[in-house]
Motif scaffolding. Structure first.
Motif, PDB file in Angstrom:
ATOM      1  N   THR A  60       0.844  -1.186   0.000  1.00 60.86           N
ATOM      2  CA  THR A  60       0.000   0.000   0.000  1.00 60.86           C
ATOM      3  C   THR A  60       0.881   1.238   0.000  1.00 60.86           C
ATOM      4  N   PHE A  61       1.063   1.786  -1.184  1.00 59.55           N
ATOM      5  CA  PHE A  61       1.977   2.906  -1.360  1.00 59.55           C
ATOM      6  C   PHE A  61       1.590   4.075  -0.480  1.00 59.55           C
ATOM      7  N   SER A  62       0.308   4.323  -0.374  1.00 61.88           N
ATOM      8  CA  SER A  62      -0.145   5.528   0.330  1.00 61.88           C
ATOM      9  C   SER A  62       0.181   5.511   1.818  1.00 61.88           C
ATOM     10  N   SER A  63       0.575   4.365   2.356  1.00 59.74           N
ATOM     11  CA  SER A  63       0.905   4.286   3.781  1.00 59.74           C
ATOM     12  C   SER A  63       2.396   4.464   4.050  1.00 59.74           C
ATOM     13  N   LEU A  64       3.193   4.571   2.989  1.00 57.51           N
ATOM     14  CA  LEU A  64       4.640   4.587   3.111  1.00 57.51           C
ATOM     15  C   LEU A  64       5.221   5.988   3.071  1.00 57.51           C
ATOM     16  N   ALA A  65       6.270   6.182   3.856  1.00 59.24           N
ATOM     17  CA  ALA A  65       7.133   7.337   3.647  1.00 59.24           C
ATOM     18  C   ALA A  65       8.057   7.008   2.479  1.00 59.24           C
ATOM     19  N   MET A  66       8.354   7.999   1.655  1.00 60.78           N
ATOM     20  CA  MET A  66       9.195   7.787   0.486  1.00 60.78           C
ATOM     21  C   MET A  66      10.365   8.756   0.503  1.00 60.78           C
ATOM     22  N   GLY A  67      11.469   8.301  -0.038  1.00 61.41           N
ATOM     23  CA  GLY A  67      12.646   9.148  -0.054  1.00 61.41           C
ATOM     24  C   GLY A  67      13.487   8.940  -1.301  1.00 61.41           C
TER      25      GLY A  67
END
Length: 122
Positions: A28-35
């Motif tokens: 679930t991409f929307s739950s992840l922090a991204m960097g």
């Protein structure tokens, strides 16, 4: 686990712009922090920019503040890095990364992309 695929790297001249994109799948991409991290030859990998799951907060390392912008589209499972006014010292392999959270420059990475080369000539 999430799979990350970067695109958009290349060879540019100092002062030019590039936009890196990372597409995620598998969690679930929307739950992840991204960097976005980068690693130059002979140097350690460093966090360049990060964005929270809601885009409510962002982080930038000092050397890119005012030049780079991180953004995400949770509907498309993408996170982008717009890089303006590029400098030769921005030359590195840039990696997309996913994690459950970040705090300032601390970003515990759960998954990495394969990396994309950015080369800035003077």
């Amino acid at each position: 686990q999430v799979q990350l695929v970067e695109s958009g790297g290349g060879l540019v001249q100092a002062g030019d712009s590039l936009r890196l994109s990372c597409t995620a799948s598998g969690r679930t991409f929307s739950s992840l922090a991204m960097g976005w991290f980068r690693q130059a030859p002979g140097k350690e990998r460093e966090l360049v920019a990060a964005i929270s799951w809601s885009s409510g907060s962002t982080y930038y390392t000092d050397s890119v503040k005012g030049r780079f912008t991180i953004s995400r589209d949770n509907a498309k499972n993408t996170v982008d890095l717009q890089m303006n006014s590029l400098k030769p010292e921005d030359t590195a392999v840039y990696y997309c990364a996913a994690g459950t959270y970040y705090s300032g420059s601390y970003f515990p990475v759960a998954d990495w992309g394969q990396g994309t080369q950015v080369t800035v000539s003077s």
